[in-house]
Design a protein around this motif. Structure first.
Motif, mmCIF file in Angstrom:
data_model
loop_
_atom_site.group_PDB
_atom_site.id
_atom_site.type_symbol
_atom_site.label_atom_id
_atom_site.label_comp_id
_atom_site.label_asym_id
_atom_site.label_seq_id
_atom_site.Cartn_x
_atom_site.Cartn_y
_atom_site.Cartn_z
ATOM 1 N N GLY A 48 0.802 -1.221 0.000
ATOM 2 C CA GLY A 48 0.000 0.000 0.000
ATOM 3 C C GLY A 48 0.830 1.264 0.000
ATOM 4 O O GLY A 48 0.760 2.069 -0.919
ATOM 5 N N CYS A 77 -2.145 0.456 6.519
ATOM 6 C CA CYS A 77 -2.845 0.185 5.263
ATOM 7 C C CYS A 77 -3.938 -0.866 5.447
ATOM 8 O O CYS A 77 -4.966 -0.806 4.773
ATOM 9 N N GLN A 78 -3.742 -1.802 6.370
ATOM 10 C CA GLN A 78 -4.805 -2.764 6.674
ATOM 11 C C GLN A 78 -6.027 -2.042 7.229
ATOM 12 O O GLN A 78 -7.162 -2.333 6.846
ATOM 13 N N ARG A 92 -7.837 -0.191 4.520
ATOM 14 C CA ARG A 92 -8.584 -1.135 3.677
ATOM 15 C C ARG A 92 -9.930 -1.476 4.313
ATOM 16 O O ARG A 92 -10.949 -1.515 3.642
#
Length: 141
Positions: free
Chosen positions: A92, A133-134, A137
């Motif tokens: 990401g 980034c998780q 998301r």
């Protein structure tokens, strides 16, 4: 070991740009050349980006810096060299983190065929998403 001693121990001349780059790398991280050059310029009045590339090349050849090139990303440099560690890269944001040797002693991984090469290092790059980034998301759904 002090920067001057490190350079001399590897047979390199002590110069202000080399000392400045060593100091920047000692701060940690996996830095792109432009970021290293920007930080060096805060220590020295004027240093060209080409001079920084030249210093990084000399430091890498001497084992005082390590160059890594994650696929699709610009080259990065770090001070941690010579210990055969690996890296994890976020798909990401591009963040890079160190991962110690995967298994056993260097070179960590033994290929089934060496084609006559004497192998002394294995370079492994793990790919995934960092925690930030998780979370992004999950928020996007």
């Amino acid at each position: 070991m002090h920067g001057e001693e490190l350079l001399r121990s590897r047979g390199l001349r002590v110069t202000r740009p080399r000392l400045a780059v060593l100091d920047v790398l000692a701060g940690g991280g996996h830095l792109e050349v432009d970021e290293i050059a920007r930080r060096v310029r805060t220590r020295l009045d004027s240093v060209s980006t080409q001079a920084v590339y030249d210093v990084l090349g000399a430091l890498s050849r001497a084992g005082l810096a390590r160059r890594l090139e994650p696929a699709g990303s610009p080259a990065r440099y770090e001070a941690r060299a010579g210990d055969n560690h690996h890296h994890v890269v976020c798909r990401g944001c591009g963040e890079v983190a160190d991962i110690d040797c995967a298994v056993g002693e260097a070179p960590c991984l033994d290929p089934n065929v060496s084609h006559g090469f004497q192998i002394d290092e294995a370079e492994v790059t793990y790919w995934g998403l960092c925690p930030v980034c998780q979370a992004r998301r999950v928020d996007d759904f």
